[in-house]
Design a protein around this motif. Structure first.
Motif, mmCIF file in Angstrom:
data_model
loop_
_atom_site.group_PDB
_atom_site.id
_atom_site.type_symbol
_atom_site.label_atom_id
_atom_site.label_comp_id
_atom_site.label_asym_id
_atom_site.label_seq_id
_atom_site.Cartn_x
_atom_site.Cartn_y
_atom_site.Cartn_z
ATOM 1 N N HIS A 1 -6.084 -8.339 -5.676
ATOM 2 C CA HIS A 1 -7.053 -8.992 -6.465
ATOM 3 C C HIS A 1 -8.098 -9.776 -5.751
ATOM 4 O O HIS A 1 -7.786 -10.526 -4.757
ATOM 5 C CB HIS A 1 -6.360 -9.927 -7.544
ATOM 6 N N TYR B 1 -11.370 -12.446 -6.466
ATOM 7 C CA TYR B 1 -12.321 -13.284 -7.040
ATOM 8 C C TYR B 1 -13.881 -13.026 -6.894
ATOM 9 O O TYR B 1 -14.079 -12.600 -5.832
ATOM 10 C CB TYR B 1 -12.036 -14.783 -6.835
ATOM 11 N N CYS B 2 -14.658 -13.269 -7.958
ATOM 12 C CA CYS B 2 -16.058 -13.016 -7.844
ATOM 13 C C CYS B 2 -16.563 -13.768 -6.621
ATOM 14 O O CYS B 2 -17.377 -13.126 -5.770
ATOM 15 C CB CYS B 2 -16.852 -13.622 -9.309
ATOM 16 N N HIS B 3 -16.276 -14.950 -6.286
ATOM 17 C CA HIS B 3 -16.787 -15.956 -5.085
ATOM 18 C C HIS B 3 -16.324 -15.003 -3.910
ATOM 19 O O HIS B 3 -17.264 -14.931 -2.656
ATOM 20 C CB HIS B 3 -16.351 -17.150 -5.258
ATOM 21 N N GLU B 4 -15.240 -14.456 -3.787
ATOM 22 C CA GLU B 4 -14.751 -13.436 -2.651
ATOM 23 C C GLU B 4 -15.721 -12.368 -2.458
ATOM 24 O O GLU B 4 -16.048 -12.010 -1.446
ATOM 25 C CB GLU B 4 -13.370 -13.245 -2.823
ATOM 26 N N HIS C 1 -13.276 -4.472 -7.368
ATOM 27 C CA HIS C 1 -13.791 -5.637 -7.856
ATOM 28 C C HIS C 1 -15.198 -5.127 -8.506
ATOM 29 O O HIS C 1 -15.572 -5.462 -9.588
ATOM 30 C CB HIS C 1 -13.784 -6.770 -6.898
ATOM 31 N N CYS D 1 -16.460 -5.417 -12.270
ATOM 32 C CA CYS D 1 -17.214 -6.418 -12.790
ATOM 33 C C CYS D 1 -18.532 -6.467 -12.552
ATOM 34 O O CYS D 1 -19.309 -6.411 -11.726
ATOM 35 C CB CYS D 1 -16.622 -7.687 -11.706
ATOM 36 N N CYS E 1 -20.970 -8.761 -10.709
ATOM 37 C CA CYS E 1 -20.871 -8.408 -9.127
ATOM 38 C C CYS E 1 -21.677 -7.354 -8.896
ATOM 39 O O CYS E 1 -22.242 -7.258 -7.726
ATOM 40 C CB CYS E 1 -19.434 -8.725 -8.697
#
Ligand code: ZN
Length: 84
Positions: free
Chosen positions: A6, A8-11, A35, A39, A42
């Motif tokens: 998984h 995250y958006c910031h990653e 991702h 998403c 992103c």
């Protein structure tokens, strides 16, 4: 087939330039790709970044031949001088 980790958006955003440069491990690259596909915000940032890089690459390419032409001209001038 393993499920991508998984992300995250910031990653995804932080690693976007490494992702585009192909500097990530295969596993990490797949995780970011996974991702981005799931998403839309992103993915939009990623496609903007791709477009931005394309524009920058185009500008760099147009400046290279100019420099090359100047060097060729200088080399030709040098040869012409030596022939005299
Ligand atoms: Zn995201």
């Amino acid at each position: 087939v393993s499920i991508p980790a998984h992300v995250y958006c910031h990653e995804a955003i932080e690693e976007l330039s490494s992702y585009l440069d192909g500097e990530l491990t295969e596993q990490r690259r797949q995780a970011i790709e996974h991702h981005l596909h799931r998403c839309p915000p992103c993915e939009q940032i990623a496609s903007f970044e791709v477009e931005l890089r394309r524009v920058i690459a185009d500008r760099c390419q147009t400046s290279v031949p100019q420099d090359l032409a100047a060097r060729i001209r200088a080399a030709l001038d040098g040869e012409a001088g030596a022939a005299r």
